[in-house]
Design a protein around this motif. Sequence first.
Motif, mmCIF file in Angstrom:
data_model
loop_
_atom_site.group_PDB
_atom_site.id
_atom_site.type_symbol
_atom_site.label_atom_id
_atom_site.label_comp_id
_atom_site.label_asym_id
_atom_site.label_seq_id
_atom_site.Cartn_x
_atom_site.Cartn_y
_atom_site.Cartn_z
ATOM 1 N N HIS A 1 0.859 -1.191 0.000
ATOM 2 C CA HIS A 1 0.000 0.000 0.000
ATOM 3 C C HIS A 1 0.893 1.239 0.000
ATOM 4 O O HIS A 1 1.801 1.360 0.810
ATOM 5 C CB HIS A 1 -0.913 0.016 1.231
ATOM 6 N N LEU A 2 0.630 2.128 -0.933
ATOM 7 C CA LEU A 2 1.355 3.393 -1.017
ATOM 8 C C LEU A 2 0.359 4.533 -0.833
ATOM 9 O O LEU A 2 -0.641 4.612 -1.548
ATOM 10 C CB LEU A 2 2.048 3.536 -2.377
ATOM 11 N N GLN A 3 0.628 5.387 0.138
ATOM 12 C CA GLN A 3 -0.240 6.538 0.404
ATOM 13 C C GLN A 3 0.606 7.809 0.395
ATOM 14 O O GLN A 3 1.617 7.903 1.101
ATOM 15 C CB GLN A 3 -0.953 6.389 1.743
ATOM 16 N N ILE A 4 0.183 8.774 -0.415
ATOM 17 C CA ILE A 4 0.897 10.048 -0.525
ATOM 18 C C ILE A 4 -0.069 11.148 -0.106
ATOM 19 O O ILE A 4 -1.068 11.402 -0.790
ATOM 20 C CB ILE A 4 1.390 10.291 -1.964
ATOM 21 N N ASP A 5 0.200 11.776 1.026
ATOM 22 C CA ASP A 5 -0.657 12.831 1.561
ATOM 23 C C ASP A 5 0.014 14.185 1.357
ATOM 24 O O ASP A 5 1.183 14.366 1.725
ATOM 25 C CB ASP A 5 -0.926 12.610 3.050
ATOM 26 N N TYR A 6 -0.736 15.115 0.792
ATOM 27 C CA TYR A 6 -0.243 16.480 0.606
ATOM 28 C C TYR A 6 -0.820 17.321 1.738
ATOM 29 O O TYR A 6 -1.973 17.741 1.708
ATOM 30 C CB TYR A 6 -0.637 16.990 -0.777
ATOM 31 N N LEU A 7 -0.005 17.500 2.782
ATOM 32 C CA LEU A 7 -0.480 18.108 4.018
ATOM 33 C C LEU A 7 -0.662 19.615 3.892
ATOM 34 O O LEU A 7 -1.461 20.205 4.620
ATOM 35 C CB LEU A 7 0.501 17.801 5.153
ATOM 36 N N GLN A 8 0.084 20.214 2.980
ATOM 37 C CA GLN A 8 0.006 21.664 2.834
ATOM 38 C C GLN A 8 0.539 22.067 1.461
ATOM 39 O O GLN A 8 1.517 21.503 0.967
ATOM 40 C CB GLN A 8 0.832 22.345 3.934
ATOM 41 N N TYR A 9 -0.145 23.043 0.842
ATOM 42 C CA TYR A 9 0.312 23.606 -0.425
ATOM 43 C C TYR A 9 0.793 25.036 -0.197
ATOM 44 O O TYR A 9 0.427 25.683 0.781
ATOM 45 C CB TYR A 9 -0.818 23.609 -1.458
ATOM 46 N N GLN A 10 1.607 25.526 -1.118
ATOM 47 C CA GLN A 10 2.085 26.904 -1.078
ATOM 48 C C GLN A 10 1.874 27.536 -2.450
ATOM 49 O O GLN A 10 1.836 26.836 -3.473
ATOM 50 C CB GLN A 10 3.559 26.950 -0.703
ATOM 51 N N GLU A 11 1.729 28.836 -2.470
ATOM 52 C CA GLU A 11 1.547 29.545 -3.730
ATOM 53 C C GLU A 11 2.864 30.168 -4.167
ATOM 54 O O GLU A 11 3.498 30.904 -3.412
ATOM 55 C CB GLU A 11 0.478 30.634 -3.594
ATOM 56 N N GLU B 1 3.897 21.992 -0.283
ATOM 57 C CA GLU B 1 4.855 22.488 0.712
ATOM 58 C C GLU B 1 5.266 21.385 1.664
ATOM 59 O O GLU B 1 6.432 21.289 2.048
ATOM 60 C CB GLU B 1 4.250 23.652 1.488
ATOM 61 N N ARG B 2 4.304 20.516 2.009
ATOM 62 C CA ARG B 2 4.604 19.385 2.892
ATOM 63 C C ARG B 2 3.936 18.131 2.329
ATOM 64 O O ARG B 2 2.738 18.129 2.047
ATOM 65 C CB ARG B 2 4.117 19.659 4.320
ATOM 66 N N ILE B 3 4.751 17.092 2.154
ATOM 67 C CA ILE B 3 4.265 15.814 1.634
ATOM 68 C C ILE B 3 4.643 14.713 2.610
ATOM 69 O O ILE B 3 5.750 14.695 3.152
ATOM 70 C CB ILE B 3 4.882 15.492 0.254
ATOM 71 N N LYS B 4 3.731 13.788 2.812
ATOM 72 C CA LYS B 4 4.015 12.614 3.632
ATOM 73 C C LYS B 4 3.747 11.363 2.805
ATOM 74 O O LYS B 4 2.643 11.171 2.305
ATOM 75 C CB LYS B 4 3.145 12.606 4.897
ATOM 76 N N VAL B 5 4.779 10.542 2.646
ATOM 77 C CA VAL B 5 4.680 9.314 1.855
ATOM 78 C C VAL B 5 4.777 8.128 2.801
ATOM 79 O O VAL B 5 5.726 8.027 3.585
ATOM 80 C CB VAL B 5 5.802 9.241 0.798
ATOM 81 N N ILE B 6 3.799 7.238 2.727
ATOM 82 C CA ILE B 6 3.808 6.022 3.554
ATOM 83 C C ILE B 6 3.765 4.817 2.621
ATOM 84 O O ILE B 6 2.831 4.660 1.829
ATOM 85 C CB ILE B 6 2.608 5.990 4.515
ATOM 86 N N ALA B 7 4.792 3.978 2.705
ATOM 87 C CA ALA B 7 4.867 2.771 1.887
ATOM 88 C C ALA B 7 4.853 1.553 2.804
ATOM 89 O O ALA B 7 5.712 1.421 3.672
ATOM 90 C CB ALA B 7 6.122 2.783 1.021
ATOM 91 N N VAL B 8 3.867 0.696 2.609
ATOM 92 C CA VAL B 8 3.711 -0.489 3.458
ATOM 93 C C VAL B 8 3.816 -1.742 2.597
ATOM 94 O O VAL B 8 3.203 -1.829 1.524
ATOM 95 C CB VAL B 8 2.349 -0.478 4.189
ATOM 96 N N GLU B 9 4.627 -2.676 3.054
ATOM 97 C CA GLU B 9 4.694 -3.988 2.413
ATOM 98 C C GLU B 9 4.699 -5.041 3.503
ATOM 99 O O GLU B 9 5.633 -5.099 4.306
ATOM 100 C CB GLU B 9 5.930 -4.117 1.526
ATOM 101 N N ALA B 10 3.614 -5.837 3.522
ATOM 102 C CA ALA B 10 3.420 -6.814 4.601
ATOM 103 C C ALA B 10 3.451 -6.090 5.943
ATOM 104 O O ALA B 10 2.643 -5.208 6.184
ATOM 105 C CB ALA B 10 4.446 -7.939 4.510
ATOM 106 N N ILE B 11 4.419 -6.400 6.829
ATOM 107 C CA ILE B 11 4.471 -5.749 8.144
ATOM 108 C C ILE B 11 5.517 -4.629 8.186
ATOM 109 O O ILE B 11 5.723 -4.018 9.228
ATOM 110 C CB ILE B 11 4.768 -6.778 9.257
ATOM 111 N N GLU B 12 6.186 -4.367 7.057
ATOM 112 C CA GLU B 12 7.210 -3.325 7.016
ATOM 113 C C GLU B 12 6.597 -2.009 6.553
ATOM 114 O O GLU B 12 5.785 -1.988 5.632
ATOM 115 C CB GLU B 12 8.361 -3.733 6.091
#
Length: 223
Positions: A162-172, A180-191
């Motif tokens: 599972h790959l989730q990319i959250d854009y927590l904040q944008y800037q102009e 401006e702020r990105i959080k990437v979460i990559a899950v494979e099995a239990i890792e």
Amino acid sequence: MTTKQVIRENIKRTPKFKTLASRVKIDIINGNSSKGYTVNLRMEKDKQILLTSSPISLVKVLITPDKVSFYNKLDNTYFDGDYKYLSKILGTDLDFEKVQNLLLGEALYSLKDGSYSSFIHDKKYALQPKRQQGLIDIFYILNPSHFKIESQQISQSVLSRHLQIDYLQYQEVQKQSFPERIKVIAVEAIEELTVELEFKSMSLNQDLRFPFKIPSGYDEIQL
């Protein structure tokens, strides 16, 4: 709004520029370990992305449509190959366009392609393909205040990825919206791997150089 209207509004906000420069603070959390870095990012749209460690240029990474290359002055090693390593880290097939889209807050799989359905999720627009792409499930959440992507998620349930990319904040920047702020979460099995990016001092359309040459005598590493 209809699905087509939502997609049209998103596409209208696609950043238009020739070059981009920014300082990027990167925090990587892998299991119980965490590391922080600062890099200088230079991008020539659709052509190349250069990352240089800061304040001392010890590590350089060059990403082009053809390959991914980097070298490390700390241990005199280099890599010069394809996207398999990056794809393995994030658990989904990547190419230059997808990497660039990730950094710019654009859909990894273009909303122009294919047919999508939409519904309201937590007062935001949620989009997903009417027919998912084989073993991959794709899901986008768009913020109705600016129609930029707030989250994009790609799942491969058969492979427990599972790959989730959250854009927590944008800037102009020059009347355009950039992450401006990105959080990437990559899950494979239990890792689980988490990468947080914060873009600072972003500028557009400067005359930038992209110097990159692997020093002679370095040892090639296989990834």
